[in-house]
Design a protein around this motif. Structure first.
Motif, PDB file in Angstrom:
ATOM      1  N   GLU A 113       0.837  -1.203  -0.058  1.00 44.85           N
ATOM      2  CA  GLU A 113       0.251  -0.010  -0.237  1.00 44.85           C
ATOM      3  C   GLU A 113       0.770   1.412  -0.160  1.00 44.85           C
ATOM      4  OE1 GLU A 113      -2.830  -0.714   2.549  1.00 44.85           O
ATOM      5  OE2 GLU A 113      -4.262  -2.132   1.715  1.00 44.85           O
ATOM      6  N   ILE A 138       1.470   5.011   0.217  1.00 40.89           N
ATOM      7  CA  ILE A 138       0.325   5.755   0.719  1.00 40.89           C
ATOM      8  C   ILE A 138       1.071   7.519   0.544  1.00 40.89           C
ATOM      9  CG2 ILE A 138      -0.909   6.957   2.744  1.00 40.89           C
ATOM     10  CD1 ILE A 138      -0.840   4.372   3.826  1.00 40.89           C
ATOM     11  N   ARG A 154       1.141  11.288   1.884  1.00 36.74           N
ATOM     12  CA  ARG A 154       0.692  12.278   2.714  1.00 36.74           C
ATOM     13  C   ARG A 154       1.202  13.790   2.273  1.00 36.74           C
ATOM     14  NH1 ARG A 154      -1.125   8.811   6.997  1.00 36.74           N
ATOM     15  NH2 ARG A 154      -0.443   7.197   7.026  1.00 36.74           N
ATOM     16  N   ALA A 160      -2.538  12.865   9.106  1.00 38.18           N
ATOM     17  CA  ALA A 160      -3.607  12.366   9.809  1.00 38.18           C
ATOM     18  C   ALA A 160      -3.571  10.863  10.212  1.00 38.18           C
ATOM     19  CB  ALA A 160      -4.505  12.411   9.173  1.00 38.18           C
ATOM     20  N   GLY A 161      -3.764  10.225  10.192  1.00 36.15           N
ATOM     21  CA  GLY A 161      -4.147   8.894  11.113  1.00 36.15           C
ATOM     22  C   GLY A 161      -2.994   7.992  11.587  1.00 36.15           C
ATOM     23  N   SER A 162      -2.095   6.621  11.105  1.00 34.88           N
ATOM     24  CA  SER A 162      -0.963   6.407  11.407  1.00 34.88           C
ATOM     25  C   SER A 162      -0.250   7.548  11.425  1.00 34.88           C
ATOM     26  CB  SER A 162      -1.787   4.939  10.494  1.00 34.88           C
ATOM     27  OG  SER A 162      -0.343   5.210   9.209  1.00 34.88           O
ATOM     28  N   PHE A 163      -0.153   8.496  10.821  1.00 36.40           N
ATOM     29  CA  PHE A 163       0.991   9.062  10.792  1.00 36.40           C
ATOM     30  C   PHE A 163       1.834   9.759  11.876  1.00 36.40           C
ATOM     31  CE2 PHE A 163       3.587  13.120  11.179  1.00 36.40           C
ATOM     32  CZ  PHE A 163       4.240  12.661  10.831  1.00 36.40           C
ATOM     33  N   ARG A 201      -0.369   8.713  14.999  1.00 39.98           N
ATOM     34  CA  ARG A 201      -0.359   7.854  16.283  1.00 39.98           C
ATOM     35  C   ARG A 201       1.442   6.722  16.034  1.00 39.98           C
ATOM     36  NH1 ARG A 201      -4.922   5.595  13.668  1.00 39.98           N
ATOM     37  NH2 ARG A 201      -4.441   3.768  11.965  1.00 39.98           N
ATOM     38  N   ASP A 220      -0.614  -4.217   8.386  1.00 37.40           N
ATOM     39  CA  ASP A 220       0.133  -3.761   7.123  1.00 37.40           C
ATOM     40  C   ASP A 220       1.177  -2.735   7.808  1.00 37.40           C
ATOM     41  OD1 ASP A 220      -2.059  -4.769   5.605  1.00 37.40           O
ATOM     42  OD2 ASP A 220      -2.800  -2.879   6.088  1.00 37.40           O
ATOM     43  N   ASP A 267      -4.969  12.710   2.128  1.00 47.28           N
ATOM     44  CA  ASP A 267      -3.711  11.157   1.540  1.00 47.28           C
ATOM     45  C   ASP A 267      -4.595  10.499   1.074  1.00 47.28           C
ATOM     46  OD1 ASP A 267      -5.106  10.307   3.570  1.00 47.28           O
ATOM     47  OD2 ASP A 267      -4.363  10.310   5.036  1.00 47.28           O
ATOM     48  N   ILE A 268      -3.760   9.784   0.410  1.00 47.70           N
ATOM     49  CA  ILE A 268      -4.496   8.625  -0.369  1.00 47.70           C
ATOM     50  C   ILE A 268      -3.387   7.793  -0.436  1.00 47.70           C
ATOM     51  CG2 ILE A 268      -3.297  10.064  -2.814  1.00 47.70           C
ATOM     52  CD1 ILE A 268      -5.831   9.371  -4.468  1.00 47.70           C
ATOM     53  N   LYS A 269      -4.058   6.417  -0.810  1.00 49.39           N
ATOM     54  CA  LYS A 269      -3.345   5.242  -0.724  1.00 49.39           C
ATOM     55  C   LYS A 269      -3.095   4.504  -2.383  1.00 49.39           C
ATOM     56  CE  LYS A 269      -5.301   0.919  -0.354  1.00 49.39           C
ATOM     57  NZ  LYS A 269      -6.208   0.604  -1.218  1.00 49.39           N
ATOM     58  N   ASP A 279     -12.918   5.566   0.151  1.00 47.21           N
ATOM     59  CA  ASP A 279     -12.021   4.429   0.652  1.00 47.21           C
ATOM     60  C   ASP A 279     -11.015   4.315   1.346  1.00 47.21           C
ATOM     61  OD1 ASP A 279     -14.775   2.814   1.276  1.00 47.21           O
ATOM     62  OD2 ASP A 279     -14.277   1.158   0.689  1.00 47.21           O
ATOM     63  N   THR A 280     -10.873   4.861  -0.053  1.00 49.62           N
ATOM     64  CA  THR A 280      -9.040   5.388   0.122  1.00 49.62           C
ATOM     65  C   THR A 280      -8.021   6.354   0.048  1.00 49.62           C
ATOM     66  OG1 THR A 280      -8.884   5.260  -2.673  1.00 49.62           O
ATOM     67  CG2 THR A 280      -8.853   2.900  -1.754  1.00 49.62           C
ATOM     68  N   MET A 281      -9.168   7.161   0.812  1.00 46.48           N
ATOM     69  CA  MET A 281      -8.346   8.774   0.410  1.00 46.48           C
ATOM     70  C   MET A 281      -9.315   9.444   1.178  1.00 46.48           C
ATOM     71  SD  MET A 281      -9.540  10.659  -3.362  1.00 46.48           S
ATOM     72  CE  MET A 281     -10.782   9.832  -4.252  1.00 46.48           C
ATOM     73  N   ARG A 322     -15.176   5.044   9.673  1.00 47.62           N
ATOM     74  CA  ARG A 322     -14.547   4.355  10.784  1.00 47.62           C
ATOM     75  C   ARG A 322     -14.200   4.797  12.461  1.00 47.62           C
ATOM     76  NH1 ARG A 322     -10.414   6.094   7.023  1.00 47.62           N
ATOM     77  NH2 ARG A 322      -9.240   4.206   5.664  1.00 47.62           N
TER      78      ARG A 322
END
Ligand code: C5P
Length: 228
Positions: A82, A84, A86, A90-93, A95, A121, A167-169, A189-191, A206
């Motif tokens: 995947e 990504i 950015r 946001a999100g996992s960044f 965390r 992942d 961001d986008i995957k 779903d992916t951004m 989510r």
């Protein structure tokens, strides 16, 4: 026919037909629901955005939109990554590295994660990709530049429509000649897509913030300015 969490893949020689399902998942599949029309909305957004990217010179899998929820596409040998890009934190960044939601990054950041739900992942460096035989360093650097360019084109598109792409995957594969090609899906779903605090992407699902399809439909309407 192969089946994943949100798509089925049917092979026809050097082409495939992707069937987008109504399934929506989060947390590596831990959260799962079926929402009517989700497949057709994500499919049409993928078709239109990939068409836009093709017109801007990006090599994508897209060949034809088969309404309501299928795409005819180039067959690719998918790389289990995947990718990504950015523009904002946001999100996992956040965390992993801290910071605040929506804070600007000084430059677009490309991350590789290994597509493996059991391992959740994990984030990978280019060295991991070669040592673990996922892909070569040379291909990894081609993907990095393609992803940065592609995300920037999509950011420009959504900027014009009044939405911020945070961001986008992406997922990439190799075509029959070994050329890197954009595959999979481009959809809410992916951004992460935002407009003055409003969420237009899978974070609605989510975070249990209501019916995500209202937002997905709004994104589709904006993408309908791209001819198919
Ligand atoms: O969760 P994270 O911050 O890493 O997600 C970054 C971007 O990648 C988000 O737009 C998210 O929707 C997307 N993503 C995805 N599929 C995953 C993980 C993230 O489409 N498995």
């Amino acid at each position: 026919m192969r089946e994943g969490k949100t798509k089925k893949v049917e092979e026809f020689g050097s082409e495939v037909v992707l069937h987008f399902k109504d399934d929506i998942t989060a947390g590596d599949g831990a959260k799962h629901d079926v929402i009517k029309n989700k497949g057709s909305i994500c499919c049409e957004i993928t078709g239109r955005t990939m068409k836009y990217l093709e017109e801007k010179g990006i090599y994508t899998m897209f060949l034809e939109y088969l309404p309501p929820n299928k795409l005819r596409a180039r067959k690719l040998s998918m790389i289990p990554l995947e990718v990504i890009v950015r523009f904002k934190k946001a999100g996992s960044f956040i965390r992993r590295y801290g910071g605040n939601d929506g804070e600007d990054l000084p430059a677009p950041l490309v991350e590789f994660t290994y597509k493996n739900d059991e391992l959740h992942d994990p984030l990978m460096c280019v060295e991991h990709l070669e040592i673990l035989n996922i892909t070569t360093k040379k291909i990894a650097y081609v993907i990095m530049e393609e992803a940065r360019k592609t995300a920037t084109l999509l950011k420009e598109f959504f900027d014009q429509k009044g939405l911020e792409l945070w961001d986008i995957k992406f997922e990439y594969g190799l075509d029959e000649e070994g050329k890197v090609c954009l595959g999979d899906e481009i959809s809410p779903d992916t951004m992460r897509l935002r407009r003055s605090g409003q969420i237009f992407d899978k974070d609605v699902y989510r975070k249990d913030l209501g019916n995500p399809m209202e937002k997905y439909e709004a994104v589709l309407e904006l993408c309908r300015s791209i001819d198919l």
